[in-house]
Design an enzyme around this catalytic site. Sequence first.
Site, short mmCIF file in Angstrom:
data_model
loop_
_atom_site.label_atom_id
_atom_site.label_comp_id
_atom_site.label_asym_id
_atom_site.label_seq_id
_atom_site.Cartn_x
_atom_site.Cartn_y
_atom_site.Cartn_z
N HIS A 20 -2.04 -5.32 1.29
CA HIS A 20 -3.31 -6.29 0.71
C HIS A 20 -3.24 -7.66 1.13
O HIS A 20 -2.34 -7.98 0.28
CB HIS A 20 -4.04 -5.34 -0.49
CG HIS A 20 -5.65 -6.30 -0.53
ND1 HIS A 20 -6.46 -6.28 -0.39
CD2 HIS A 20 -5.68 -6.97 -2.04
CE1 HIS A 20 -7.39 -6.82 -0.76
NE2 HIS A 20 -6.87 -7.60 -1.69
N ASN A 64 -2.21 -0.38 6.47
CA ASN A 64 -1.94 -1.53 7.53
C ASN A 64 -0.66 -2.10 6.26
O ASN A 64 -0.95 -3.29 6.05
CB ASN A 64 -3.00 -2.48 7.92
CG ASN A 64 -4.24 -2.45 6.32
OD1 ASN A 64 -3.89 -1.65 5.49
ND2 ASN A 64 -4.73 -3.10 7.01
N LYS A 102 1.26 -1.39 -0.51
CA LYS A 102 -0.32 0.14 -0.08
C LYS A 102 1.03 1.21 0.26
O LYS A 102 2.19 0.79 0.36
CB LYS A 102 -0.77 -0.45 0.93
CG LYS A 102 -1.66 -1.25 1.27
CD LYS A 102 -3.50 -1.09 2.44
CE LYS A 102 -4.14 -2.10 1.96
NZ LYS A 102 -5.47 -2.54 2.58
N GLU A 149 -8.99 -10.27 -8.17
CA GLU A 149 -8.45 -9.05 -8.30
C GLU A 149 -7.15 -9.20 -8.61
O GLU A 149 -6.62 -8.05 -8.83
CB GLU A 149 -7.78 -8.93 -6.52
CG GLU A 149 -8.94 -8.86 -5.76
CD GLU A 149 -8.77 -8.89 -4.25
OE1 GLU A 149 -9.29 -8.03 -3.52
OE2 GLU A 149 -7.42 -9.07 -3.50
N TYR A 182 -12.81 -1.66 -4.43
CA TYR A 182 -13.12 -1.85 -3.36
C TYR A 182 -14.76 -1.81 -3.04
O TYR A 182 -15.00 -1.08 -2.44
CB TYR A 182 -12.83 -0.67 -2.13
CG TYR A 182 -11.20 -1.31 -1.71
CD1 TYR A 182 -10.37 -2.43 -0.48
CD2 TYR A 182 -9.62 -0.24 -2.72
CE1 TYR A 182 -9.25 -3.19 -0.75
CE2 TYR A 182 -8.58 -0.98 -2.27
CZ TYR A 182 -8.50 -2.32 -0.81
OH TYR A 182 -7.20 -2.66 -0.88
P1 GDP Z 1 -8.37 -7.01 4.88
O1 GDP Z 1 -9.27 -7.96 4.02
O2 GDP Z 1 -7.52 -7.27 6.35
O3 GDP Z 1 -7.23 -6.03 4.44
O4 GDP Z 1 -9.58 -6.03 5.93
P2 GDP Z 1 -10.50 -5.82 5.57
O5 GDP Z 1 -11.49 -6.38 3.76
O6 GDP Z 1 -12.21 -5.67 6.27
O7 GDP Z 1 -10.99 -4.19 4.60
C1 GDP Z 1 -9.72 -3.43 3.65
C2 GDP Z 1 -9.19 -2.37 3.92
O8 GDP Z 1 -9.73 -1.69 4.50
C3 GDP Z 1 -8.29 -2.32 5.76
O9 GDP Z 1 -7.26 -3.25 4.97
C4 GDP Z 1 -8.27 -1.76 5.75
O10 GDP Z 1 -6.97 -0.83 5.18
C5 GDP Z 1 -8.99 -1.16 5.27
N1 GDP Z 1 -9.99 -1.23 6.89
C6 GDP Z 1 -10.58 -2.31 7.04
N2 GDP Z 1 -11.73 -1.58 7.95
C7 GDP Z 1 -11.31 0.49 8.86
C8 GDP Z 1 -12.15 0.90 10.03
O11 GDP Z 1 -12.03 0.41 10.73
N3 GDP Z 1 -10.42 1.85 9.15
C9 GDP Z 1 -10.39 2.18 8.53
N4 GDP Z 1 -10.18 3.56 8.76
N5 GDP Z 1 -10.08 1.66 7.47
C10 GDP Z 1 -10.54 0.04 7.71
#
Ligand code: GDP
Length: 140
Positions: free
Chosen positions: A116, A113, A10, A127, A50
């Site tokens: 991805h 974080n 990222k 993807e 997304y």
């Molecule tokens: P992943 O599969 O671990 O990447 O998590 P998710 O699919 O739930 O979310 C996609 C991405 O959205 C995450 O990698 C983070 O960059 C972002 N994200 C997820 N949860 C949060 C949140 O509670 N707050 C914010 N600001 N970003 C989030």
Amino acid sequence: MGNITFTMIKPCAVSEEHTGEILSLINKDGFHFVAMKMLHISKSQAEKFYAVHSERPFYKDLVEFMSSGPIVAAILQKENAVVEFRKLIGNTNPAQADEGTIRKLFAKSVQENAVHGSDSDENAEIEASFFFSQIERFYK
Ligand code: GDP
């Protein structure tokens, strides 16, 4: 059980010069690089990628963040790649990620974080196809 997953380093991790170290950790964990490119995605491309999160409260911020600078996109190959890669990157929230995981090492926050990783074999192919054609893939 599929043998590919899709990842992005990222913008936060690319701008902080962590690309080399992250790619090295991925390689050392036994993943083969099937495809890789560095690019800066537009807001509308990030919205499409997304789209599954469009109803989540963080969607707008996530789209802004992911289109804020260059990323490194890659397809990775290993037996049980999706599950193995999720183990290597750790929890979405770095505060809950295990020691030694990529997110524990390099993530700044739940949003920024570092990496991805696809969450299913089906999404890995969707993807991967978003970024790479078949002739850009070099399977082992
Ligand atoms: P992943 O599969 O671990 O990447 O998590 P998710 O699919 O739930 O979310 C996609 C991405 O959205 C995450 O990698 C983070 O960059 C972002 N994200 C997820 N949860 C949060 C949140 O509670 N707050 C914010 N600001 N970003 C989030």
